[in-house]
Scaffold this motif. Structure first.
Motif, PDB file in Angstrom:
ATOM      1  N   ALA A   1       0.830  -1.204   0.000  1.00  0.00           N
ATOM      2  CA  ALA A   1       0.000   0.000   0.000  1.00  0.00           C
ATOM      3  C   ALA A   1       0.863   1.252   0.000  1.00  0.00           C
ATOM      4  N   PHE A   2       1.941   1.250   0.757  1.00  0.00           N
ATOM      5  CA  PHE A   2       2.843   2.399   0.783  1.00  0.00           C
ATOM      6  C   PHE A   2       3.467   2.629  -0.588  1.00  0.00           C
ATOM      7  N   ILE A   3       3.893   1.566  -1.242  1.00  0.00           N
ATOM      8  CA  ILE A   3       4.525   1.702  -2.555  1.00  0.00           C
ATOM      9  C   ILE A   3       3.526   2.249  -3.581  1.00  0.00           C
ATOM     10  N   VAL A   4       2.309   1.740  -3.567  1.00  0.00           N
ATOM     11  CA  VAL A   4       1.295   2.222  -4.508  1.00  0.00           C
ATOM     12  C   VAL A   4       0.993   3.690  -4.271  1.00  0.00           C
ATOM     13  N   LEU A   5       0.802   4.079  -3.026  1.00  0.00           N
ATOM     14  CA  LEU A   5       0.507   5.484  -2.737  1.00  0.00           C
ATOM     15  C   LEU A   5       1.691   6.381  -3.066  1.00  0.00           C
ATOM     16  N   PHE A   6       2.898   5.908  -2.806  1.00  0.00           N
ATOM     17  CA  PHE A   6       4.083   6.692  -3.137  1.00  0.00           C
ATOM     18  C   PHE A   6       4.197   6.895  -4.644  1.00  0.00           C
ATOM     19  N   LEU A   7       3.911   5.860  -5.423  1.00  0.00           N
ATOM     20  CA  LEU A   7       3.969   6.002  -6.877  1.00  0.00           C
ATOM     21  C   LEU A   7       2.890   6.941  -7.394  1.00  0.00           C
ATOM     22  N   LEU A   8       1.732   6.951  -6.755  1.00  0.00           N
ATOM     23  CA  LEU A   8       0.681   7.886  -7.165  1.00  0.00           C
ATOM     24  C   LEU A   8       1.078   9.324  -6.890  1.00  0.00           C
ATOM     25  N   ILE A   9       1.765   9.551  -5.783  1.00  0.00           N
ATOM     26  CA  ILE A   9       2.188  10.902  -5.431  1.00  0.00           C
ATOM     27  C   ILE A   9       3.400  11.328  -6.251  1.00  0.00           C
ATOM     28  N   ALA A  10       4.342  10.437  -6.452  1.00  0.00           N
ATOM     29  CA  ALA A  10       5.607  10.785  -7.097  1.00  0.00           C
ATOM     30  C   ALA A  10       5.483  10.907  -8.611  1.00  0.00           C
ATOM     31  N   GLY A  11       4.470  10.344  -9.226  1.00  0.00           N
ATOM     32  CA  GLY A  11       4.380  10.358 -10.672  1.00  0.00           C
ATOM     33  C   GLY A  11       3.228  11.156 -11.240  1.00  0.00           C
TER      34      GLY A  11
ATOM     35  N   GLY B   1       3.389  13.495 -13.366  1.00  0.00           N
ATOM     36  CA  GLY B   1       3.777  14.082 -14.640  1.00  0.00           C
ATOM     37  C   GLY B   1       2.882  13.684 -15.792  1.00  0.00           C
ATOM     38  N   LYS B   2       2.222  12.546 -15.707  1.00  0.00           N
ATOM     39  CA  LYS B   2       1.361  12.081 -16.785  1.00  0.00           C
ATOM     40  C   LYS B   2      -0.100  12.490 -16.587  1.00  0.00           C
ATOM     41  N   ALA B   3      -0.397  13.154 -15.503  1.00  0.00           N
ATOM     42  CA  ALA B   3      -1.775  13.555 -15.237  1.00  0.00           C
ATOM     43  C   ALA B   3      -2.134  14.762 -16.093  1.00  0.00           C
ATOM     44  N   HIS B   4      -3.325  14.733 -16.654  1.00  0.00           N
ATOM     45  CA  HIS B   4      -3.816  15.828 -17.479  1.00  0.00           C
ATOM     46  C   HIS B   4      -5.171  16.264 -16.953  1.00  0.00           C
ATOM     47  N   ALA B   5      -5.398  17.570 -17.015  1.00  0.00           N
ATOM     48  CA  ALA B   5      -6.685  18.103 -16.577  1.00  0.00           C
ATOM     49  C   ALA B   5      -7.744  17.757 -17.623  1.00  0.00           C
ATOM     50  N   ILE B   6      -8.926  17.456 -17.146  1.00  0.00           N
ATOM     51  CA  ILE B   6     -10.021  17.116 -18.044  1.00  0.00           C
ATOM     52  C   ILE B   6     -10.822  18.393 -18.294  1.00  0.00           C
ATOM     53  N   GLY B   7     -11.052  18.707 -19.548  1.00  0.00           N
ATOM     54  CA  GLY B   7     -11.847  19.879 -19.892  1.00  0.00           C
ATOM     55  C   GLY B   7     -13.314  19.542 -19.805  1.00  0.00           C
ATOM     56  N   GLY B   8     -13.857  19.638 -18.625  1.00  0.00           N
ATOM     57  CA  GLY B   8     -15.244  19.238 -18.410  1.00  0.00           C
ATOM     58  C   GLY B   8     -16.153  20.435 -18.233  1.00  0.00           C
ATOM     59  N   ASP B   9     -17.245  20.192 -17.585  1.00  0.00           N
ATOM     60  CA  ASP B   9     -18.264  21.203 -17.348  1.00  0.00           C
ATOM     61  C   ASP B   9     -17.758  22.230 -16.341  1.00  0.00           C
ATOM     62  N   PRO B  10     -17.800  23.545 -16.683  1.00  0.00           N
ATOM     63  CA  PRO B  10     -17.319  24.550 -15.735  1.00  0.00           C
ATOM     64  C   PRO B  10     -18.194  24.674 -14.491  1.00  0.00           C
ATOM     65  N   ALA B  11     -19.420  24.164 -14.541  1.00  0.00           N
ATOM     66  CA  ALA B  11     -20.305  24.226 -13.375  1.00  0.00           C
ATOM     67  C   ALA B  11     -19.747  23.397 -12.226  1.00  0.00           C
ATOM     68  N   VAL B  12     -19.076  22.319 -12.559  1.00  0.00           N
ATOM     69  CA  VAL B  12     -18.489  21.477 -11.513  1.00  0.00           C
ATOM     70  C   VAL B  12     -17.416  22.265 -10.765  1.00  0.00           C
ATOM     71  N   GLY B  13     -16.628  23.041 -11.493  1.00  0.00           N
ATOM     72  CA  GLY B  13     -15.609  23.871 -10.864  1.00  0.00           C
ATOM     73  C   GLY B  13     -16.208  24.910  -9.944  1.00  0.00           C
ATOM     74  N   HIS B  14     -17.331  25.496 -10.367  1.00  0.00           N
ATOM     75  CA  HIS B  14     -18.003  26.493  -9.524  1.00  0.00           C
ATOM     76  C   HIS B  14     -18.553  25.870  -8.249  1.00  0.00           C
ATOM     77  N   VAL B  15     -19.081  24.675  -8.367  1.00  0.00           N
ATOM     78  CA  VAL B  15     -19.603  23.984  -7.182  1.00  0.00           C
ATOM     79  C   VAL B  15     -18.468  23.682  -6.213  1.00  0.00           C
TER      80      VAL B  15
END
Length: 67
Positions: free
Chosen positions: A31-41, A43-57
């Protein structure tokens, strides 16, 4: 009414023998290794251009919680 206590089969002369099963150490390490890899990597995450209403909420919720 009192219950009888049975002596432990894993007792030694120096005290109790505390042995853990293999998964008691392997699962937290995995579990520690998986969480560490999620935090450390991120760089491949991209923002999703979704509905702006969700951002306002989400902004409203953040403003409400910061009071």
């Amino acid at each position: 009414m009192s219950a009888r206590t049975h002596p432990s089969t894993r007792s030694t002369a120096a005290g109790l023998d505390t042995r853990l099963p293999w998964w008691a150490l392997a699962l937290p390490v995995a579990a520690f290794i998986v969480l560490f890899l999620l935090i450390a990597g991120p760089g491949k995450a991209h923002a999703i251009g979704g509905d702006p209403a969700v951002g306002h909420v989400l902004e409203r919720i953040q403003q409400t919680l910061s009071l």
